[in-house]
Design a protein around this motif. Structure first.
Motif, mmCIF file in Angstrom:
data_model
loop_
_atom_site.group_PDB
_atom_site.id
_atom_site.type_symbol
_atom_site.label_atom_id
_atom_site.label_comp_id
_atom_site.label_asym_id
_atom_site.label_seq_id
_atom_site.Cartn_x
_atom_site.Cartn_y
_atom_site.Cartn_z
ATOM 1 N N TYR A 1 10.209 2.864 0.190
ATOM 2 C CA TYR A 1 9.115 3.856 0.224
ATOM 3 C C TYR A 1 9.099 4.600 1.556
ATOM 4 C CZ TYR A 1 6.548 3.217 -4.112
ATOM 5 O OH TYR A 1 6.173 3.238 -5.431
ATOM 6 N N GLU B 1 11.098 8.817 2.519
ATOM 7 C CA GLU B 1 10.419 9.960 3.156
ATOM 8 C C GLU B 1 11.229 10.506 4.323
ATOM 9 O OE1 GLU B 1 7.794 11.389 1.840
ATOM 10 O OE2 GLU B 1 7.626 9.829 0.309
ATOM 11 N N LYS C 1 6.544 9.664 6.195
ATOM 12 C CA LYS C 1 6.432 11.110 6.478
ATOM 13 C C LYS C 1 6.143 11.342 7.949
ATOM 14 C CE LYS C 1 4.950 13.508 2.390
ATOM 15 N NZ LYS C 1 4.253 12.690 1.420
ATOM 16 N N ASN D 1 0.896 -1.178 0.000
ATOM 17 C CA ASN D 1 0.000 0.000 0.000
ATOM 18 C C ASN D 1 0.926 1.218 0.000
ATOM 19 O OD1 ASN D 1 -1.679 2.105 0.651
ATOM 20 N ND2 ASN D 1 -2.838 0.963 2.200
ATOM 21 N N PHE D 2 1.334 1.619 -1.184
ATOM 22 C CA PHE D 2 2.410 2.616 -1.308
ATOM 23 C C PHE D 2 2.063 3.939 -0.649
ATOM 24 C CE2 PHE D 2 2.939 -0.209 -5.093
ATOM 25 C CZ PHE D 2 3.996 -0.931 -4.556
ATOM 26 N N GLU D 3 0.787 4.312 -0.719
ATOM 27 C CA GLU D 3 0.413 5.593 -0.095
ATOM 28 C C GLU D 3 0.554 5.502 1.424
ATOM 29 O OE1 GLU D 3 0.066 8.439 -1.707
ATOM 30 O OE2 GLU D 3 0.513 7.206 -3.465
ATOM 31 N N LYS E 1 4.294 5.623 2.302
ATOM 32 C CA LYS E 1 4.809 6.993 2.234
ATOM 33 C C LYS E 1 4.301 7.807 3.421
ATOM 34 C CE LYS E 1 3.721 7.617 -2.273
ATOM 35 N NZ LYS E 1 3.462 8.366 -3.496
ATOM 36 N N ALA E 2 3.028 7.607 3.739
ATOM 37 C CA ALA E 2 2.449 8.370 4.857
ATOM 38 C C ALA E 2 3.153 8.021 6.172
ATOM 39 C CB ALA E 2 0.951 8.087 4.967
#
Ligand code: PEP
Ligand code: MN
Length: 344
Positions: free
Chosen positions: A235, A239, A207, A198-200, A203-204
């Protein structure tokens, strides 16, 4: 006369203002420097560098200030510049370094179910010397009708219990909006197998943890190749958070057509991942899917060189609301602890 005094006072005020501003700027830059050292897992203290600064300044000031004075003020400036640096950063760095350098056991229930359940399990684990307390609160369940976890309340129970016993808490995040629901108080964030691509979310999480370098346990997607698994870690790291722990937890192969194992234990991948810099732990609970295989699989993983284990335990395994079949009581992990202690 009064004019002279006022004129000089003004000059002094100006100098003092500049000193204060420069000290503030010096501290800000020192903090940035400490953050990059932590990010790159370098030691924060550098006494040689401090000594060099002092002796250079002593030479520079040889006609105006005594060496003792320069040394005295600069030792206070060093102290002031370093202090108040986020305790959080120091703590998260300490946790990651510990995991990197020791064979750890992360244990606790599949899900936090009540304060009493997590407290009783934690107290039994603490008694065995376990430092990392896991407990899922947002559960990625195959069926929407199964227990979905306690959510925010669960995170509160987990973090307060971990603090009570001087342990570090570990819990899984399944969606970015959950960050505001108590993850600030969780020491290690887990990304589960089902979300490993789940790439998003990756990344989240990267971050969200970049500033604190909070360690992230990334579980291998049960369909993932090793290069895909490492890309998932990238990933997060891209970030800004380099504190990623890789967790092998079994993969699905044709063996699952008839195997007793819930997944095929990916033990050989321990060897394959050994050459890369991130710590690697193994999860015998989800790999086995059955309480009776957990300890022997844990032993096998340690023999293959795993940096640690994550094991589901419950004070009343048969009553667990999720993954009861693979759950063992805390006392059952004693042979694994003994194995680790015998080696270190
Ligand atoms: C877990 O650790 O509770 C879990 C759900 O594991 P996985 O994501 O590996 O299935
Ligand atoms: Mn589980």
């Amino acid at each position: 006369m009064a004019d002279d005094i006022n004129k000089n006072r003004k000059k002094i005020d100006k100098i003092d203002k500049a000193i204060i501003e420069l000290l503030g700027e010096r501290k800000r830059i020192t903090q940035e420097l400490i953050s990059s050292k932590i990010e790159n897992h370098l030691p924060v203290e550098d006494l040689q560098r401090e000594n060099d600064i002092i002796s250079n300044l002593q030479s520079l000031a040889k006609n105006t200030l005594t060496p003792e004075f320069v040394s005295k003020i600069y030792n206070s400036i060093f102290k002031f510049s370093k202090e108040n640096h986020s305790d959080e950063l120091a703590k998260t760095n300490e946790i990651f370094e510990y995991i990197k350098n020791n064979k750890v056991i992360i244990s606790g229930p599949c899900s936090v179910e009540s304060l009493e359940q997590i407290d009783t399990t934690a107290s039994q684990l603490k008694e065995l010397g376990i430092k990392f307390l896991r407990g899922g609160c947002f559960k990625p369940r195959t069926s929407p009708n199964s227990f979905q976890g306690m959510g925010e309340k669960g995170l509160e129970y987990l973090s307060t219990t971990a603090k009570k016993y001087g342990m570090y808490s570990v819990s899984e995040v399944t969606a970015a909006h959950q960050f505001d629901m108590g993850f600030d108080n969780i020491d290690i964030i887990q990304i589960g197998s089902r979300n490993a691509m789940n790439f998003e979310l990756l990344k989240a999480v990267g971050k969200y943890t970049a500033k604190t370098q909070k360690p992230v346990i990334l579980k291998r997607g049960f369909w993932m190749t090793i290069p895909e698994f490492l890309s998932a870690a990238d990933y997060i790291m891209n970030e800004g958070n380099k504190s990623v722990i890789l967790c092998l937890r079994g993969i699905r192969t044709f063996e699952q057509i008839s195997s007793k194992f819930r997944f095929t234990p990916d033990l050989a991948s321990i060897i394959e991942l050994k050459g890369q810099p991130l710590p690697v732990v193994f999860d015998p609970s989800h790999s086995a899917g059955d309480a009776k295989y957990v300890v022997s699989l844990g032993e096998a993983a340690l023999a293959m060189g795993a940096g640690g284990l994550t094991i589901e335990t419950h004070c009343l395994p048969e009553c667990a609301l999720s993954d009861a079949k693979q759950c063992i009581p805390p006392s059952a992990i004693k042979p694994l602890i003994d194995k680790i202690n015998a080696k270190s």
